[in-house]
Design an enzyme around this catalytic site. Structure first.
Site, PDB file in Angstrom:
ATOM      1  N   ASP A  18      -0.988  -6.625 -10.609  1.00 25.76           N
ATOM      2  CA  ASP A  18      -2.050  -6.230 -11.534  1.00 25.76           C
ATOM      3  C   ASP A  18      -2.491  -4.803 -11.222  1.00 25.76           C
ATOM      4  O   ASP A  18      -2.587  -3.938 -12.109  1.00 25.76           O
ATOM      5  CB  ASP A  18      -3.224  -7.212 -11.376  1.00 25.76           C
ATOM      6  CG  ASP A  18      -4.193  -7.145 -12.529  1.00 25.76           C
ATOM      7  OD1 ASP A  18      -3.894  -6.444 -13.507  1.00 25.76           O
ATOM      8  OD2 ASP A  18      -5.245  -7.801 -12.459  1.00 25.76           O
ATOM      9  N   ASP A  38       0.842  -1.207   0.000  1.00 28.49           N
ATOM     10  CA  ASP A  38       0.000   0.000   0.000  1.00 28.49           C
ATOM     11  C   ASP A  38       0.872   1.250   0.000  1.00 28.49           C
ATOM     12  O   ASP A  38       0.571   2.234  -0.696  1.00 28.49           O
ATOM     13  CB  ASP A  38      -1.019   0.016   1.158  1.00 28.49           C
ATOM     14  CG  ASP A  38      -0.528  -0.648   2.420  1.00 28.49           C
ATOM     15  OD1 ASP A  38       0.453  -1.409   2.353  1.00 28.49           O
ATOM     16  OD2 ASP A  38      -1.117  -0.426   3.493  1.00 28.49           O
TER      17      ASP A  38
END
Ligand code: NAP
Length: 480
Positions: free
Chosen positions: A232, A208
């Site tokens: 992705d 993150d």
């Protein structure tokens, strides 16, 4: 001059336009390519082939080992699995390489900052194995399977890729702080393998924060290696930094086969309109040329492309909006006219051939010297309050080899009562530990299940393995 045999899949939607443009430009370099044009995708699904990939196409890739592919659509109602994913899995292309590089003449909020990094995404494992089960009518489960072998292959590929491109830093982006076993396996493998590449700086970054840093200071990155789903998401984010999906190329690399394709899909609403951007597929073609060791041809295309954008200011609608936008064919023709002309600010990278890592192809890649089973987690569908379920399971376990250690719901301890006010669902993980904490035989597990079955609907069980003295399972939030 060597002639390369390449499987060419034009693809669906905008595929024929972007692949057609790429083919013309690659041919203009003078590199000799014998294209084997093959089918896959929507039309094949419609003919009733559930994989979307005909045997002739598979045979062609098996023969040629290299394919350039346009986007493939998975038409709703014709087969459930994506033909793209099928191709990646069928040819064990375990590494998905997605460069994120500032393109001269393509204005973005980051222009001039010199973004130039590569995301090396694991391509076959993780949640994208697509192994899903409804555990109860109201609770779904997707298995996140990560193997040491899979991690080792992708991590080594990332370091080798860094060396081939003369890059200096590899960062591994994981969520190992939360998923200590699955994402943690990628982190630990990275830390182990990094020691063999002392010439390259290696750091772990929580995924993150990686996304945050990519938006804030994207120029700090060089190579990012990561698990499938992280990769992705990060790579789509990355494509937005350099102008969008129309500019984002990709390569699927395996030990034997390689499939080059853009990150984007078939963008059906633009099909046949002659207004889409062929750059992503063209740059995928450039990656293919480097894979074929045609380094000069690759540099030639890049320079012609950069001239087209930065000097001629010929750009498609996705880069500059409708006003003054070039059509796909106008852009292609300008690139063709620029072939052989240098781009003045071209930063020539010293590319070397990618040395594919050799990771032993054995199923038991990791062996434990000692192993035992400490107990089991039984997942039970129930609408009982946790205390009632707990007391009942304790009674059931009385004459067995197990003690109920605790119950959790969505990973949080609910029995014995922790005092927290939780919103329960209908699926509980019930942890049974063997009385003597020794290796549990399967017969004892069957006995416990037989006693549970008349009273409760159990959905699955997990053995609590201990490998070489290390507990190989997670604890609940609140579990001691
Ligand atoms: P998409 O085809 O990538 O298109 C999403 C949007 O990205 C487009 O509407 C367009 O944005 C922009 N875009 C994509 N390629 C572009 C290009 N070359 N030039 C200019 N703009 C471009 O994603 P999707 O609409 O979600 O998926 C469509 C189909 O493609 C689906 O069937 C999906 O399964 C398939 N797919 C295939 C692959 C693959 O083959 N590897 C990958 C992803 C999706 P604007 O609307 O803003 O103009």
């Amino acid at each position: 001059m060597t002639s390369h045999k390449i499987t060419l899949i034009e693809g669906d939607g905008i595929g024929p336009e972007v692949v057609g443009a790429t083919r013309q430009i690659i041919e203009a370099t003078g590199v000799k390519i014998d294209w084997e044009v093959c089918q896959a995708g929507a039309e094949v699904f419609k003919k009733g082939l559930s994989t979307g990939v005909p045997q002739e196409t598979i045979d062609s890739i098996l023969r040629n080992k290299v394919a350039l592919k346009g986007p493939l659509e998975t038409p709703v109602g014709f087969g459930e699995k994506s033909a793209n994913v099928t191709l990646r899995k069928m040819f064990e292309t375990y590494g998905n390489i997605r460069p994120i590089q500032e393109i001269p003449g393509v204005a973005t909020p980051y222009s001039g900052r010199g973004i130039d990094f590569v995301i090396v995404r694991e391509n076959l494992e993780d949640l994208y194995a697509g192994i899903e089960h409804m555990q109860t009518p109201g609770t779904a489960q997707c298995l996140k399977l990560i193997s040491r072998k899979g991690c080792e292959k992708i991590v080594r590929l990332a370091f080798e890729f860094a060396r081939a491109e003369g890059r200096k830093k590899v960062q591994c982006a994981t969520k190992a702080n939360i998923m200590k076993l699955t994402e943690g396996l990628m982190k630990h493998t990275f830390e182990d393998v990094a020691k063999e590449y002392p010439d390259i700086e290696a750091y772990h970054i929580i995924v993150d924060n990686c996304a945050h840093q990519m938006v804030k200071i994207p120029e700090q990155f060089d190579v990012i290696v990561t698990t499938n789903m992280n990769g992705d998401i990060l790579s789509d984010l990355g494509s937005a930094l350099i102008g969008g999906l129309g500019f984002a190329p990709g390569a699927n690399i395996g030990d034997t086969y390689s499939i080059f394709e853009a990150v984007h899909g078939s963008a059906p609403k633009y099909a046949g309109k002659n207004n889409i951007n062929p750059t992503a597929v063209l740059l995928s073609g450039v990656m293919m040329l480097r894979h074929l060791k045609e380094f000069e041809a690759a540099n030639q295309i890049e320079q012609a492309l950069f001239r087209t954008f930065a000097i001629d200011k010929v750009l498609t609608r996705d880069a500059i909006g409708d006003k003054g936008a070039a059509s796909t064919t106008q852009l292609t023709d300008t690139i063709l006219r620029n072939m052989g002309k240098p781009y003045p600010d071209y930063k020539k990278r010293e590319y070397k051939s990618l040395k594919l890592p050799h990771v032993p192809n054995v199923p038991d890649f990791v062996k434990a010297i000692e192993r035992s089973v400490l107990g089991i987690d039984v997942f039970i569908e129930s609408i009982l309050p946790a205390d009632d379920l707990g007391l009942n399971l304790e009674r059931i376990a009385v004459d067995t080899s197990f003690t109920l250690k605790g119950i959790s719901c969505r990973g949080v301890k609910v029995y014995p009562d922790s005092g927290l006010k939780l919103d329960p669902t209908d699926l509980f993980r019930c942890r049974f530990i063997s009385h003597d904490k020794s290796d549990v035989e399967d017969a004892k597990i069957y006995d416990l299940l037989e006693r549970i079955t008349p009273h409760h609907r159990w959905t699955h069980l997990e053995k609590l393995n201990v490998f070489d003295g290390i507990q190989a399972f997670s604890k609940d939030h609140g579990e001691d």
